[in-house]
Design a protein around this motif. Structure first.
Motif, PDB file in Angstrom:
ATOM      1  N   TYR A  24      40.057  92.038  11.726  1.00  0.00           N
ATOM      2  CA  TYR A  24      38.927  92.882  12.102  1.00  0.00           C
ATOM      3  C   TYR A  24      37.903  92.709  10.978  1.00  0.00           C
ATOM      4  N   MET A  25      36.800  92.035  11.267  1.00  0.00           N
ATOM      5  CA  MET A  25      35.850  91.649  10.231  1.00  0.00           C
ATOM      6  C   MET A  25      34.535  92.389  10.452  1.00  0.00           C
ATOM      7  N   SER A  26      34.173  93.240   9.488  1.00  0.00           N
ATOM      8  CA  SER A  26      33.000  94.071   9.701  1.00  0.00           C
ATOM      9  C   SER A  26      32.162  94.132   8.433  1.00  0.00           C
ATOM     10  N   LYS A  27      31.307  93.146   8.263  1.00  0.00           N
ATOM     11  CA  LYS A  27      30.419  93.153   7.103  1.00  0.00           C
ATOM     12  C   LYS A  27      28.946  93.138   7.540  1.00  0.00           C
ATOM     13  N   HIS A  28      28.707  92.973   8.829  1.00  0.00           N
ATOM     14  CA  HIS A  28      27.323  92.984   9.326  1.00  0.00           C
ATOM     15  C   HIS A  28      26.881  94.428   9.555  1.00  0.00           C
ATOM     16  N   SER A  29      25.631  94.722   9.194  1.00  0.00           N
ATOM     17  CA  SER A  29      25.131  96.090   9.384  1.00  0.00           C
ATOM     18  C   SER A  29      24.270  96.208  10.647  1.00  0.00           C
ATOM     19  N   GLY A  30      24.249  95.147  11.466  1.00  0.00           N
ATOM     20  CA  GLY A  30      23.521  95.178  12.733  1.00  0.00           C
ATOM     21  C   GLY A  30      24.281  94.377  13.773  1.00  0.00           C
ATOM     22  N   PRO A  31      23.852  94.432  15.026  1.00  0.00           N
ATOM     23  CA  PRO A  31      24.531  93.687  16.089  1.00  0.00           C
ATOM     24  C   PRO A  31      24.698  92.194  15.759  1.00  0.00           C
ATOM     25  N   VAL A  32      25.841  91.627  16.162  1.00  0.00           N
ATOM     26  CA  VAL A  32      26.062  90.191  15.994  1.00  0.00           C
ATOM     27  C   VAL A  32      25.604  89.496  17.275  1.00  0.00           C
ATOM     28  N   ASN A  33      24.660  88.569  17.134  1.00  0.00           N
ATOM     29  CA  ASN A  33      24.083  87.896  18.296  1.00  0.00           C
ATOM     30  C   ASN A  33      24.865  86.668  18.736  1.00  0.00           C
ATOM     31  N   GLU A  34      25.437  85.958  17.759  1.00  0.00           N
ATOM     32  CA  GLU A  34      26.055  84.675  18.091  1.00  0.00           C
ATOM     33  C   GLU A  34      27.157  84.368  17.085  1.00  0.00           C
ATOM     34  N   ILE A  35      28.252  83.777  17.581  1.00  0.00           N
ATOM     35  CA  ILE A  35      29.303  83.267  16.693  1.00  0.00           C
ATOM     36  C   ILE A  35      29.640  81.845  17.136  1.00  0.00           C
ATOM     37  N   GLN A  36      30.077  81.018  16.196  1.00  0.00           N
ATOM     38  CA  GLN A  36      30.454  79.641  16.531  1.00  0.00           C
ATOM     39  C   GLN A  36      31.471  79.131  15.523  1.00  0.00           C
ATOM     40  N   TRP A  37      32.558  78.533  16.030  1.00  0.00           N
ATOM     41  CA  TRP A  37      33.541  77.883  15.164  1.00  0.00           C
ATOM     42  C   TRP A  37      32.943  76.590  14.622  1.00  0.00           C
ATOM     43  N   CYS A  38      33.321  76.232  13.407  1.00  0.00           N
ATOM     44  CA  CYS A  38      32.847  74.971  12.830  1.00  0.00           C
ATOM     45  C   CYS A  38      33.354  73.805  13.683  1.00  0.00           C
ATOM     46  N   PRO A  39      32.464  72.876  14.101  1.00  0.00           N
ATOM     47  CA  PRO A  39      32.875  71.800  15.014  1.00  0.00           C
ATOM     48  C   PRO A  39      33.731  70.710  14.362  1.00  0.00           C
TER      49      PRO A  39
END
Length: 327
Positions: A24-39
């Motif tokens: 459970y990772m919570s370091k952003h103080s605003g909505p997360v718009n996008e996530i992507q795994w390293c290709p």
């Protein structure tokens, strides 16, 4: 990372639906718009996130669940962020109308440029890693070349905003989804473009009166899905004339105006989507039936993405700024 090593070079096994929360990772103080795994498979323990809190973060989302780096080069919300194909750079764009290409290790900007519009979507060309497309609150989509820091080509559509961009295989053609839906017409909602000539191939692809916040390509078959604000995903052929498949509709989740992402599993058997009620929905790609739902978040879940190598690892993010990893 040792967890990924055994899977490298082996054939991707059948995707399993994850059942339990690992991080459970919570370091952003605003909505997360996008996530992507390293290709890059050897570095695919790293997860990239872009947030309304003006930052881009890189996480170790496989071993520790910890935040590795925070990049604060934007002065407004970061709407889009993408790994370069080599995994050493991050391209980001936001509501400050700035484009930044950042060196992952040093945090320095390799390329920075101001556009004339707020950016909402960025996509690298699938075969030429020096070129990317940029769209946002503008009737134009622009192709940029990193080597020259200049715009290569402009694609002009009679719309107000580009919501998402999807390259078709080889990158000769691409699709854009826009907010061009009026009461009497739904043309231009999804448009197909010739990448080289900048000519419009088609604007008569989707005829329902819903906008499509995200598009996703099947990894093996020549089809793509469009997430719609009608609370369903529509399936289309990825070859001209890009016909809709009227027999399959993936419905049950809620979109409700959020830019909810959707994605196929790497083996192509599942279609996964977030939902505005915080759940994640897993659909059987072939039957369009819901296999399972996951109560992942309290706020709108805007993205759910499978790991490219590990067969059942899933990352999800939400409107409260949380990122979760499931297995």
């Amino acid at each position: 990372t040792e967890l990924i090593k055994p899977y490298l070079g082996s054939k991707y096994k059948l995707t399993e639906v994850p059942k339990s929360l690992i991080f459970y990772m919570s370091k952003h103080s605003g909505p997360v718009n996008e996530i992507q795994w390293c290709p890059v498979q050897e570095q695919s323990h790293m997860l990239l996130s872009a947030s309304m809190d003006k930052t881009v973060k890189v996480w170790d989302a496989v071993d520790t669940g910890s935040c590795l780096r925070t990049y604060s080069c934007h002065s407004c919300a970061v709407r889009a962020a993408r790994w370069s194909s080599c995994g050493r750079r991050i391209l980001s764009g936001g509501f400050d109308s700035m484009l930044h290409l950042t060196d992952v290790e040093t945090g320095k900007q390799i390329f920075s440029n101001k556009t004339e519009f707020r950016i909402s979507t960025l996509k690298f060309h699938p075969t030429d890693s020096n070129i990317f497309l940029c769209g946002g609150f503008s009737p134009e989509v622009k192709a940029w070349d990193i080597r020259t820091s200049k715009v290569l080509r402009v694609y002009k559509a009679a719309v107000q905003q580009t919501l998402d961009i999807l390259f078709l295989p080889e990158g000769r053609e691409f699709l854009t989804s826009s907010d061009a839906v009026s009461r009497d017409s739904a043309d231009r909602t999804i448009m197909a473009w010739d990448f080289q000539s900048a000519a419009k191939i088609s604007n008569q692809i989707f005829h329902e009166r819903y906008t499509c916040p995200s598009l996703s390509l099947h990894p093996k078959e020549s089809v793509f899905v469009a997430q719609t604000n009608g609370n369903y995903m529509a399936l289309f052929s990825a070859q001209r004339p890009y016909r809709i498949n009227k027999k399959k509709r993936y419905e049950g989740h809620k979109v409700e105006g959020f830019a909810v992402g959707c994605e196929f599993s790497p083996d192509g058997t599942l279609l996964v989507t977030g939902s505005s009620d915080g759940r994640v929905f897993f659909y059987n790609y072939h039957t369009a039936r819901i296999i399972r739902t996951l109560s992942a978040h309290k706020e709108a879940c805007v993205s759910a993405i499978f790991h490219p190598v590990l067969p059942s690892l899933l990352a999800t993010c939400d409107w409260a700024g949380e990122i979760k990893i499931w297995q």
